[in-house]
Design an enzyme around this catalytic site. Structure first.
Site, PDB file in Angstrom:
ATOM      1  CG  ASN A  84      39.941  43.935  42.978  1.00 48.98           C
ATOM      2  OD1 ASN A  84      39.492  43.336  42.003  1.00 48.98           O
ATOM      3  ND2 ASN A  84      39.309  43.988  44.132  1.00 48.98           N
ATOM      4  NE  ARG A 126      39.317  47.866  41.652  1.00 47.98           N
ATOM      5  CZ  ARG A 126      38.401  47.126  42.289  1.00 47.98           C
ATOM      6  NH1 ARG A 126      38.327  47.172  43.604  1.00 47.98           N
ATOM      7  NH2 ARG A 126      37.573  46.351  41.613  1.00 47.98           N
ATOM      8  CG  ASN A 164      84.928  15.950  19.523  1.00 43.91           C
ATOM      9  OD1 ASN A 164      84.619  15.865  20.707  1.00 43.91           O
ATOM     10  ND2 ASN A 164      85.752  16.869  19.067  1.00 43.91           N
TER      11      ASN A 164
HETATM   12  C1  UD1 Z   1      33.141  41.967  44.089  1.00 40.89           C
HETATM   13  C2  UD1 Z   1      31.914  42.030  45.008  1.00 40.89           C
HETATM   14  C3  UD1 Z   1      32.378  42.122  46.461  1.00 40.89           C
HETATM   15  C4  UD1 Z   1      33.307  40.973  46.777  1.00 40.89           C
HETATM   16  C5  UD1 Z   1      34.455  40.904  45.793  1.00 40.89           C
HETATM   17  C6  UD1 Z   1      35.251  39.647  46.009  1.00 40.89           C
HETATM   18  C7  UD1 Z   1      30.215  43.168  43.661  1.00 40.89           C
HETATM   19  C8  UD1 Z   1      29.447  44.421  43.475  1.00 40.89           C
HETATM   20  N1  UD1 Z   1      31.122  43.162  44.660  1.00 40.89           N
HETATM   21  O1  UD1 Z   1      33.825  43.210  44.199  1.00 40.89           O
HETATM   22  O2  UD1 Z   1      31.274  42.087  47.328  1.00 40.89           O
HETATM   23  O3  UD1 Z   1      33.798  41.115  48.102  1.00 40.89           O
HETATM   24  O4  UD1 Z   1      33.959  40.875  44.438  1.00 40.89           O
HETATM   25  O5  UD1 Z   1      36.404  39.626  45.197  1.00 40.89           O
HETATM   26  O6  UD1 Z   1      29.980  42.213  42.974  1.00 40.89           O
HETATM   27  N2  UD1 Z   1      32.654  41.913  35.991  1.00 40.89           N
HETATM   28  C9  UD1 Z   1      31.914  41.660  34.863  1.00 40.89           C
HETATM   29  N3  UD1 Z   1      31.043  42.614  34.417  1.00 40.89           N
HETATM   30  C10 UD1 Z   1      30.878  43.802  35.047  1.00 40.89           C
HETATM   31  C11 UD1 Z   1      31.625  44.056  36.214  1.00 40.89           C
HETATM   32  C12 UD1 Z   1      32.512  43.087  36.669  1.00 40.89           C
HETATM   33  O7  UD1 Z   1      32.027  40.585  34.263  1.00 40.89           O
HETATM   34  O8  UD1 Z   1      30.069  44.604  34.569  1.00 40.89           O
HETATM   35  C13 UD1 Z   1      33.599  40.883  36.462  1.00 40.89           C
HETATM   36  C14 UD1 Z   1      35.027  41.384  36.593  1.00 40.89           C
HETATM   37  O9  UD1 Z   1      35.733  41.193  35.377  1.00 40.89           O
HETATM   38  C15 UD1 Z   1      35.591  40.520  37.717  1.00 40.89           C
HETATM   39  C16 UD1 Z   1      34.351  40.151  38.533  1.00 40.89           C
HETATM   40  O10 UD1 Z   1      33.226  40.470  37.740  1.00 40.89           O
HETATM   41  O11 UD1 Z   1      36.193  39.341  37.215  1.00 40.89           O
HETATM   42  C17 UD1 Z   1      34.280  40.927  39.843  1.00 40.89           C
HETATM   43  O12 UD1 Z   1      34.294  42.317  39.564  1.00 40.89           O
HETATM   44  P1  UD1 Z   1      35.198  43.314  40.391  1.00 40.89           P
HETATM   45  O13 UD1 Z   1      35.056  44.661  39.817  1.00 40.89           O
HETATM   46  O14 UD1 Z   1      36.560  42.774  40.546  1.00 40.89           O
HETATM   47  O15 UD1 Z   1      34.424  43.276  41.800  1.00 40.89           O
HETATM   48  P2  UD1 Z   1      35.021  43.655  43.210  1.00 40.89           P
HETATM   49  O16 UD1 Z   1      35.133  45.124  43.306  1.00 40.89           O
HETATM   50  O17 UD1 Z   1      36.223  42.865  43.484  1.00 40.89           O
HETATM   51 CA    CA Z   2      37.623  41.605  42.251  1.00 45.35          CA
END
Ligand code: UD1
Ligand code: CA
Length: 478
Positions: free
Chosen positions: A246, A31, A396
């Protein structure tokens, strides 16, 4: 030993159990529409992930912190490798649940794991400790940190079993919510405590039947609840701590929050910061009491400023160490330099890397220094370039002095010993040395060493033709 909080006798089990922290940081950050991994975008002057790591490493020793990396793993490791944490590679990013599946071997020796999100940098030590103690006190398999947000859009929603109890039935991701669930303001922060054995006994129950075809860690709530394992939520009153990054808008908002908090912390420590909303002060900057920071000042990186200093407007100071009682007048730019106590710099001075300004020295307007030492009480007040130069005490340097340190191939050194007087508009062609107490006539171009206590003149002699101007005028009138 794990430093868990002293949250009463109920939690005593947790303070003796082995606690790990896992930080999920493998995602790409689609995003953001960026070529850089999300967790390396900067807020408060350092990568988002670095904030999370530094907080985690205050709760447990850094060897018990596991960062799950995947997208651009090498870059992420290089950026935060110094912290002493360990890494788990999630080569393919198949969701937050999958991130924890990959970490199974690393986490197996622990009893409890706190899971943090690498993109949410505002979480505090206190909240992590409370989450850990709450989890132990409720003898839960999973505890999620929740918060009430005015605008819950984009976050997973917490479905509690009953309105009053701590128990949770499930977490529903935004995309899967129905009309009724969309109205729930209690969101899942993405921070959790798990009992490690319960997590890995049941993690195989996760499925990918969702909008992204991913393993969602959030689904562990439903999986564990159905297996009659206890799932509870701890709601934090500090909703700001759970904010993630995000989108670019969220990153900029986090940065503003961090910087304002930094200003308030410095003010609590005795620093005056006028119009703090206009100042950009990085998280690791240190400032002594009774120093006054004016509006629109930027203090970056590992800058350290003593007490009783005045930093006037529009100065941008990076990785620079400034002693007590220094005055920085408006509009200065400095990098990787040092300024000793009671010196004055500016307005409009440019200190490039390796500048070392001595006690009570003065660097004035439109003066540029690079790899230059200016000794105690020496002055370079106007329109000057000093590069690769060593200047003693009480020297200076007159207006318009230029060191010619570069011959097109190599850099050369200029040495100006104690008490030298450099007349204005002098050109000093390096390598060259001026002995102690020498006197350089204005507008000299000097190419050879000058012995101590001598006068050096390097310019054409002045000629005067008396009456020449009058005769010219008379000629033109004829
Ligand atoms: C996630 C939660 C959501 C919560 C939100 C809070 C899930 C499915 N959803 O959504 O309920 O409200 O966080 O901020 O968990 N990451 C990995 N490996 C992966 C995917 C993601 O390490 O395969 C890491 C990302 O780098 C990130 C974190 O996990 O740092 C969260 O992932 P992100 O995609 O940001 O989740 P959200 O959509 O924010
Ligand atoms: Ca997130």
């Amino acid at each position: 030993m794990a430093k868990t909080s002293n949250a009463g006798p109920k939690s005593s089990a947790s303070s003796h159990s082995r606690l790990a922290i896992a930080i999920m940081a493998a995602g790409k950050g689609t995003r953001l529409k960026s070529k850089h991994p999300k967790v390396l975008h900067e807020v408060g002057g350092k990568p988002i992930l670095a904030h999370v790591i530094s907080t985690a490493a205050k709760v447990v020793p850094s060897k018990d912190v596991f960062v799950i990396v995947g997208h651009e793993a090498d870059r992420v490791r290089a950026a935060v490798g110094e912290s002493g944490v360990r890494f788990v590679v999630q080569a393919e990013q198949r969701g937050t649940g999958h991130a924890l599946m990959v970490a199974q071997e690393a986490l197996a020796p622990y009893d409890q794991v706190i899971v943090l999100s690498g993109d949410a940098p505002l979480i505090t030590v206190e909240t992590i400790q409370k989450l850990s103690a709450f989890h132990a006190a409720h003898k839960a398999a999973m505890t999620l940190l929740s918060a009430d947000l005015n605008d819950p859009a984009g976050y997973g929603r917490v479905i509690r079993k009953t309105a009053k109890g701590a128990d949770v039935r499930a977490i529903v991701e935004e995309k899967a919510t129905n009309v009724q669930q969309k109205k729930i303001h209690e969101i899942n922060s993405g921070f959790y405590a798990f009992s490690v054995p319960a997590l890995y006994k049941h993690i195989g129950g996760l499925k990918t039947d969702n909008a992204h075809r991913e393993y969602y860690l959030t689904d562990m709530a439903g999986v564990l609840a159905r297996a009659r394992q206890r799932v509870v939520a701890m709601k934090t009153p500090h909703a700001g701590e759970v904010l993630g990054s995000n989108t670019r808008t969220e990153i900029v908002d986090l940065d503003a929050r961090l910087r304002l908090a930094k200003c308030h912390q410095l003010m609590a420590e005795g620093v005056t910061i006028f119009y703090p909303q206009t100042c950009v002060i990085d998280s690791d900057v240190e400032i002594g009491p009774d120093t006054v920071i004016e509006p629109f000042v930027q203090l970056r990186g590992k800058t350290k400023i003593g007490s009783d200093c005045g930093i006037r407007s529009y100065s941008v100071i990076q990785n620079t160490e400034i002693g007590d009682g220094v005055v920085v007048l408006p509009g200065c730019v400095m990098d990787d330099s040092r300024i000793a106590r009671n010196a004055t710099v500016g307005p409009y001075s440019r200190l490039r890397p390796g500048s070392d300004i001595g006690e009570e020295a003065h660097v004035g307007n439109f003066v540029e220094t690079k790899k230059t030492r200016l000794g105690k009480g020496s002055k370079a007040n106007h329109l000057t370039y000093l590069g690769d130069t060593e200047i003693g005490e009480r020297v200076n340097v007159g207006a318009g002095t230029i060191t010619c340190n570069y011959d097109g191939v190599a850099k050369h050194k200029t040495v100006i010993e104690d008490g030298v007087f450099v007349g204005s508009d002098s050109t000093l062609v390096a390598p060259i040395r001026f002995g102690r107490g020498a006197y350089i006539a204005a507008a000299s171009c000097l190419t050879e060493d000058v012995p101590p206590d001598s006068l050096a003149l390097g310019r054409a002699r002045q000629t005067v033709k008396e009456g020449w101007a009058r005769e010219k005028r008379n000629r033109s009138q004829k």
